[in-house]
Write a protein that holds these residues in place. Structure first.
Motif, PDB file in Angstrom:
ATOM      1  N   ALA A   1       0.779  -1.237   0.000  1.00 42.50           N
ATOM      2  CA  ALA A   1       0.000   0.000   0.000  1.00 42.50           C
ATOM      3  C   ALA A   1       0.812   1.290   0.000  1.00 42.50           C
ATOM      4  CB  ALA A   1      -0.984   0.000   1.170  1.00 42.50           C
ATOM      5  N   GLY A   2       2.019   1.294   0.559  1.00 41.48           N
ATOM      6  CA  GLY A   2       2.816   2.528   0.562  1.00 41.48           C
ATOM      7  C   GLY A   2       2.114   3.640   1.310  1.00 41.48           C
ATOM      8  N   SER A   3       1.614   4.628   0.584  1.00 42.30           N
ATOM      9  CA  SER A   3       0.885   5.743   1.187  1.00 42.30           C
ATOM     10  C   SER A   3      -0.614   5.459   1.290  1.00 42.30           C
ATOM     11  CB  SER A   3       1.093   7.009   0.354  1.00 42.30           C
ATOM     12  OG  SER A   3       0.489   6.851  -0.917  1.00 42.30           O
ATOM     13  N   GLY A   4      -1.059   4.375   0.654  1.00 39.58           N
ATOM     14  CA  GLY A   4      -2.482   4.051   0.636  1.00 39.58           C
ATOM     15  C   GLY A   4      -3.249   4.754  -0.454  1.00 39.58           C
ATOM     16  N   SER A   5      -2.545   5.402  -1.370  1.00 38.19           N
ATOM     17  CA  SER A   5      -3.219   6.238  -2.373  1.00 38.19           C
ATOM     18  C   SER A   5      -4.189   5.463  -3.266  1.00 38.19           C
ATOM     19  CB  SER A   5      -2.198   6.986  -3.232  1.00 38.19           C
ATOM     20  OG  SER A   5      -1.413   6.090  -3.985  1.00 38.19           O
ATOM     21  N   LEU A   6      -3.858   4.227  -3.637  1.00 37.90           N
ATOM     22  CA  LEU A   6      -4.764   3.471  -4.506  1.00 37.90           C
ATOM     23  C   LEU A   6      -6.044   3.074  -3.777  1.00 37.90           C
ATOM     24  CD1 LEU A   6      -2.244   1.238  -6.473  1.00 37.90           C
ATOM     25  CD2 LEU A   6      -3.733   2.995  -7.436  1.00 37.90           C
ATOM     26  N   GLY A   7      -5.908   2.570  -2.564  1.00 41.27           N
ATOM     27  CA  GLY A   7      -7.091   2.199  -1.794  1.00 41.27           C
ATOM     28  C   GLY A   7      -7.945   3.400  -1.423  1.00 41.27           C
ATOM     29  N   ILE A   8      -7.298   4.513  -1.097  1.00 41.54           N
ATOM     30  CA  ILE A   8      -8.037   5.744  -0.787  1.00 41.54           C
ATOM     31  C   ILE A   8      -8.788   6.222  -2.023  1.00 41.54           C
ATOM     32  CG2 ILE A   8      -7.743   8.203  -0.225  1.00 41.54           C
ATOM     33  CD1 ILE A   8      -5.535   7.258   1.774  1.00 41.54           C
ATOM     34  N   GLU A   9      -8.166   6.106  -3.171  1.00 41.84           N
ATOM     35  CA  GLU A   9      -8.842   6.477  -4.418  1.00 41.84           C
ATOM     36  C   GLU A   9     -10.079   5.603  -4.630  1.00 41.84           C
ATOM     37  OE1 GLU A   9      -8.977   9.413  -6.813  1.00 41.84           O
ATOM     38  OE2 GLU A   9      -6.922   9.098  -6.129  1.00 41.84           O
ATOM     39  N   ALA A  10      -9.953   4.298  -4.355  1.00 40.19           N
ATOM     40  CA  ALA A  10     -11.096   3.390  -4.493  1.00 40.19           C
ATOM     41  C   ALA A  10     -12.220   3.796  -3.546  1.00 40.19           C
ATOM     42  CB  ALA A  10     -10.663   1.949  -4.233  1.00 40.19           C
ATOM     43  N   LEU A  11     -11.890   4.132  -2.292  1.00 38.82           N
ATOM     44  CA  LEU A  11     -12.909   4.582  -1.341  1.00 38.82           C
ATOM     45  C   LEU A  11     -13.550   5.879  -1.809  1.00 38.82           C
ATOM     46  CD1 LEU A  11     -11.003   3.799   1.977  1.00 38.82           C
ATOM     47  CD2 LEU A  11     -13.139   2.716   1.214  1.00 38.82           C
ATOM     48  N   SER A  12     -12.742   6.799  -2.288  1.00 36.54           N
ATOM     49  CA  SER A  12     -13.257   8.080  -2.760  1.00 36.54           C
ATOM     50  C   SER A  12     -14.203   7.897  -3.948  1.00 36.54           C
ATOM     51  CB  SER A  12     -12.092   9.001  -3.149  1.00 36.54           C
ATOM     52  OG  SER A  12     -12.571  10.277  -3.507  1.00 36.54           O
ATOM     53  N   GLU A  13     -13.909   6.889  -4.750  1.00 30.98           N
ATOM     54  CA  GLU A  13     -14.724   6.620  -5.944  1.00 30.98           C
ATOM     55  C   GLU A  13     -15.925   5.726  -5.650  1.00 30.98           C
ATOM     56  OE1 GLU A  13     -14.489   7.877  -8.945  1.00 30.98           O
ATOM     57  OE2 GLU A  13     -12.465   8.697  -9.068  1.00 30.98           O
ATOM     58  N   GLY A  14     -16.109   5.321  -4.383  1.00 33.95           N
ATOM     59  CA  GLY A  14     -17.339   4.623  -4.024  1.00 33.95           C
ATOM     60  C   GLY A  14     -17.208   3.222  -3.468  1.00 33.95           C
TER      61      GLY A  14
END
Length: 188
Positions: free
Chosen positions: A57-70
């Protein structure tokens, strides 16, 4: 150590919110351009109101993007303790801490204990990791980890070639962004 850079969430509910980058030596966060491209390619109904998994995950940017997108929920797996603190901070700052869990663990060793199925699995491991194929084989081999119509998105260096399939994970799309390659595997 301080994060290498501040980034922004590129879409959805938390669009424009700043998140901290990576601090681990040799880590490189998924760029805003590549994250935007990934979520423009994915069909929103393929993961909205579903579970996502952000490996390496590193910074978590991909998972956070997924949450932000729904996405309804996201699990984050990161080996480095300090990076896990960054992920937790980023989740708090974006308002998604109540929809997530952060695991400090080796990505391949924790797969058997995660609570799938995941509709969307995102991984953008360090470029020095050469056994991404083995990681994909492990993802495919864990019963119930990937939803029957789930998608696995893999980011890697253009110098590394992956196979067109890993068990039931079949390559559906291949995109290149400079030195970055993003491949989309569908569970079929």
């Amino acid at each position: 150590m301080r994060p290498k850079a501040l980034m922004r969430v590129v879409g959805g509910e938390a669009k424009g919110r700043r998140i901290k980058g990576t601090i681990a030596p040799g880590a490189r966060p998924t760029t805003e351009r590549v994250r935007a491209a990934i979520f423009n390619i994915l069909k929103p109904d393929s993961y909205q109101d579903q579970k996502a998994l952000d490996l390496f995950a590193g910074s978590g940017s991909l998972g956070i993007e997924a949450l932000s997108e729904g996405a309804a929920w996201a699990d984050f797996v990161e080996r480095d303790r300090k990076q896990c603190e960054i992920i937790r901070s980023n989740l708090e700052n974006t308002g998604f801490s109540h929809q997530s869990k952060v695991y400090q663990a080796d990505a391949t060793r924790v797969l058997d204990s995660l609570d799938g199925p995941y509709q969307l699995i995102l991984l953008d491991p360090p470029y020095v990791l050469q056994n991404i194929g083995e990681v994909l084989e492990k993802i495919d081999s864990v019963p119930g980890l990937v939803d029957s119509e789930g998608i696995v998105v893999v980011g890697h260096s253009r110098h590394l070639e992956l196979l067109p399939s890993y068990g039931s994970l079949l390559l559906e799309s291949h995109r290149r962004y400079g030195d970055n390659v993003v491949e989309f595997y569908a569970n079929r």
